[in-house]
Design an enzyme around this catalytic site. Structure first.
Site, PDB file in Angstrom:
ATOM      1  N   HIS A  47       2.689  36.554   5.048  1.00  0.00           N
ATOM      2  CA  HIS A  47       3.730  36.386   4.031  1.00  0.00           C
ATOM      3  C   HIS A  47       4.695  35.271   4.429  1.00  0.00           C
ATOM      4  O   HIS A  47       5.050  35.121   5.593  1.00  0.00           O
ATOM      5  CB  HIS A  47       4.492  37.702   3.838  1.00  0.00           C
ATOM      6  CG  HIS A  47       5.151  37.793   2.489  1.00  0.00           C
ATOM      7  ND1 HIS A  47       6.320  37.137   2.189  1.00  0.00           N
ATOM      8  CD2 HIS A  47       4.790  38.462   1.362  1.00  0.00           C
ATOM      9  CE1 HIS A  47       6.661  37.403   0.936  1.00  0.00           C
ATOM     10  NE2 HIS A  47       5.751  38.194   0.407  1.00  0.00           N
ATOM     11  N   HIS A  48       5.132  34.503   3.429  1.00  0.00           N
ATOM     12  CA  HIS A  48       6.050  33.398   3.704  1.00  0.00           C
ATOM     13  C   HIS A  48       7.399  33.893   4.214  1.00  0.00           C
ATOM     14  O   HIS A  48       8.173  33.118   4.804  1.00  0.00           O
ATOM     15  CB  HIS A  48       6.239  32.555   2.435  1.00  0.00           C
ATOM     16  CG  HIS A  48       6.456  31.104   2.702  1.00  0.00           C
ATOM     17  ND1 HIS A  48       7.132  30.642   3.816  1.00  0.00           N
ATOM     18  CD2 HIS A  48       6.095  29.993   2.002  1.00  0.00           C
ATOM     19  CE1 HIS A  48       7.176  29.315   3.782  1.00  0.00           C
ATOM     20  NE2 HIS A  48       6.553  28.894   2.702  1.00  0.00           N
ATOM     21  N   ALA A  49       7.710  35.161   3.997  1.00  0.00           N
ATOM     22  CA  ALA A  49       8.942  35.721   4.553  1.00  0.00           C
ATOM     23  C   ALA A  49       8.874  35.814   6.072  1.00  0.00           C
ATOM     24  O   ALA A  49       9.905  35.915   6.741  1.00  0.00           O
ATOM     25  CB  ALA A  49       9.209  37.103   3.956  1.00  0.00           C
ATOM     26  N   VAL A  56       6.874  33.509   8.121  1.00  0.00           N
ATOM     27  CA  VAL A  56       6.725  32.190   8.752  1.00  0.00           C
ATOM     28  C   VAL A  56       6.775  31.084   7.716  1.00  0.00           C
ATOM     29  O   VAL A  56       6.477  31.302   6.545  1.00  0.00           O
ATOM     30  CB  VAL A  56       5.386  32.073   9.520  1.00  0.00           C
ATOM     31  CG1 VAL A  56       5.307  33.037  10.673  1.00  0.00           C
ATOM     32  CG2 VAL A  56       4.204  32.242   8.576  1.00  0.00           C
ATOM     33  N   ASN A  82      11.843  31.068   8.317  1.00  0.00           N
ATOM     34  CA  ASN A  82      11.782  29.806   7.591  1.00  0.00           C
ATOM     35  C   ASN A  82      13.029  28.990   7.880  1.00  0.00           C
ATOM     36  O   ASN A  82      14.152  29.480   7.763  1.00  0.00           O
ATOM     37  CB  ASN A  82      11.689  30.069   6.081  1.00  0.00           C
ATOM     38  CG  ASN A  82      10.355  30.662   5.680  1.00  0.00           C
ATOM     39  OD1 ASN A  82       9.434  29.949   5.316  1.00  0.00           O
ATOM     40  ND2 ASN A  82      10.241  31.984   5.744  1.00  0.00           N
TER      41      ASN A  82
END
Length: 491
Positions: free
Chosen positions: A178-180, A182, A346
């Site tokens: 999940h972009h949350a 990395v 991020n």
């Protein structure tokens, strides 16, 4: 007695806070104040505001995970059951380290990472096989299908697929996370830390079993989350007057200079329609030496040449569909703001670049791109990191409204995202198996039906194109058009 919402007994505020935070004090035990309860919570790590944004934006048709597809050649002495042995070796739940053994919890509207006490490695590591002859075409189709599915928020937000039966005796690995958790730079660092430049190195752990380097983690507990949020708000609010002037200057400059992407004047085209949950992925490698050579010939950077390749490819693709706008397309180019050695979360801002798709001559297109990119760099040079994040957030506001609501705004900041992630400069190996290629698989969403992400690896530049299958047809043709765009610059 246990806390029960069905009783009529009085419940003090401290007990409510403890219950919401997951604590269950014994009957008669001392109950601290709510503030102390918040301070005492140390097992949960708050997500940054940017990380939480990817959770808020996620909807059924726009999952917010990123992925990677790796092609691997087994070592010369690999047994016939190489894949099965590898799978058995890495399926050890005790080896998983944060963030791979952490799941989401929500407290007072804030998302946290906390250790998953019921962590099940079998739910994350899976083995698949391609039907014969195992062509790359079938592999890309499988990656497209896997990338279309959401991650389960009840578990740690990652999955790892070992894919046997790829032509040439190779093995593929598809990973999604999940972009949350990395960004692209963090994901690449994880990959590099899990592998070795030494083909003889053995006993290397899986990527989720490798402790992350860098400074110790901070921001644990709700109290820390609120403190960090307040500090970030002060920094960004303090820079609003300066950022507002810069934004006005950029808008005014964009109206008078077509090379400058203003943030609100990107043309509308078929790339900016609503999407479904179905994905299509295409990938290909290009010679990094060729790209550098083209850059040297035109006094341009590698990133300038890459954007010119993309501009040329998109011009041809949209012309073929009779859908090329009169004005130039605008790309959002993520810029890493990572100033430490951390490998999670991020830390990304963005710059906007005109792609020169309205220009016929490839050299004129490259020069327009160079001017546009340099204009963004010059503007950022005058800002602090906090001001850059505020400025980037305001630039992206129209597109973010579309992402959050599914409504297509009248004004939009950019037409697509083009991301270039630096990768390893030398070939990598994992327990003797050679990494032949690594291709990024990214996010598309409402108003952003196409994404182009690339990373360098050894002597190659590896492109991954992700699109909504139903919104955009035949995206594999972009791979040929990228090659043509590079050849134009070489000529």
């Amino acid at each position: 007695m246990p806390l029960c919402w069905g009783t009529c007994e009085a419940i003090n505020a401290s007990a409510v806070v403890e219950h919401l935070l997951g604590a269950r004090p014994a009957p008669g035990a001392y109950t601290p104040s709510p503030l102390l309860a918040i301070r005492a919570e140390t097992r949960m790590k708050a997500l940054s505001p940017m990380d939480q944004t990817f959770l808020w934006l996620e909807r059924r048709n726009q999952p917010m995970h990123v992925g990677g597809l790796q092609l691997i050649t087994p070592p010369p002495d690999a047994p016939p059951d190489f894949v099965q042995r590898i799978a058995e070796r890495i399926r050890n739940p005790a080896e998983a380290v944060p963030p791979f053994n952490q799941r989401l919890v929500q407290r007072f509207g804030v998302w946290f990472w906390t250790e998953d006490e019921d962590f099940d490695i079998e739910a994350h590591v899976r083995v698949l096989a391609l039907p014969r002859p195992g062509r790359i075409r079938e592999l890309l189709a499988l990656a497209s299908q896997l990338h279309s599915n959401h991650l389960d928020r009840a578990r740690p937000l990652w999955e790892y697929y070992i894919i046997d039966g790829v032509e040439g005796g190779r093995v593929a690995v598809y990973t999604k996370i999940h972009h949350a958790m990395v960004d692209g730079v963090a994901a690449m660092r994880m990959l590099m830390r899990s592998m070795s430049e030494d083909p003889a190195a053995r006993r290397l752990p899986a990527i989720w079993a490798k402790p992350l380097d860098g400074p110790p983690a901070t921001g644990y507990g709700l109290y820390a989350a609120l403190t960090q949020a307040a500090q970030a708000a002060r920094e960004q609010i303090g820079g609003v007057p300066f950022v507002a002037r810069e934004l006005y200057d950029r808008l005014k400059g964009g109206l008078s200079n077509g090379d400058l992407a203003s943030g609100f004047l990107a043309p509308h085209c078929i790339l900016n329609q609503r999407v479904t949950a179905s994905r299509r992925f295409a990938a290909q490698s290009y010679s990094l030496d060729r790209i550098r050579g083209a850059g040297k010939a035109h006094a341009a950077t590698v990133n300038d040449v890459v954007l010119a390749m993309c501009g040329s490819a998109l011009r041809k693709y949209l012309q073929e569909l009779d859908a090329l706008p009169e004005k130039s397309l605008v790309a959002m180019v993520p810029v890493s703001m990572r100033r430490d050695d951390t490998a999670t979360g991020n830390q990304v801002a963005m710059l906007l670049a005109s792609l020169g798709t309205h220009l016929t001559d490839p050299r004129e297109r490259l020069e327009a791109i160079k001017r546009s990119v340099q204009g963004s760099k010059d503007r950022y040079a005058k800002m602090t990191p906090g001001q850059i994040l505020t400025y980037a957030g305001l630039l992206a506001a129209p597109s973010n409204i579309s992402l959050a609501t599914g409504l297509a705004p009248h004004f939009q900041a950019y037409n697509l995202a083009i991301s270039n992630v630096p990768g390893p400069k030398r070939p990598l190996y994992w327990n003797g198996a050679r990494l032949d290629g690594t291709y990024p698989v990214s996010i598309v969403a409402d108003g952003q039906a196409l994404n182009i992400t690339l990373n360098s690896y050894a002597d190659k530049m590896e492109f991954g194109i992700t699109a909504c299958r139903r919104a955009l047809p035949h995206i594999q043709r972009l791979l040929d058009y990228l090659e043509q765009g590079l050849s134009e610059l070489e000529a």
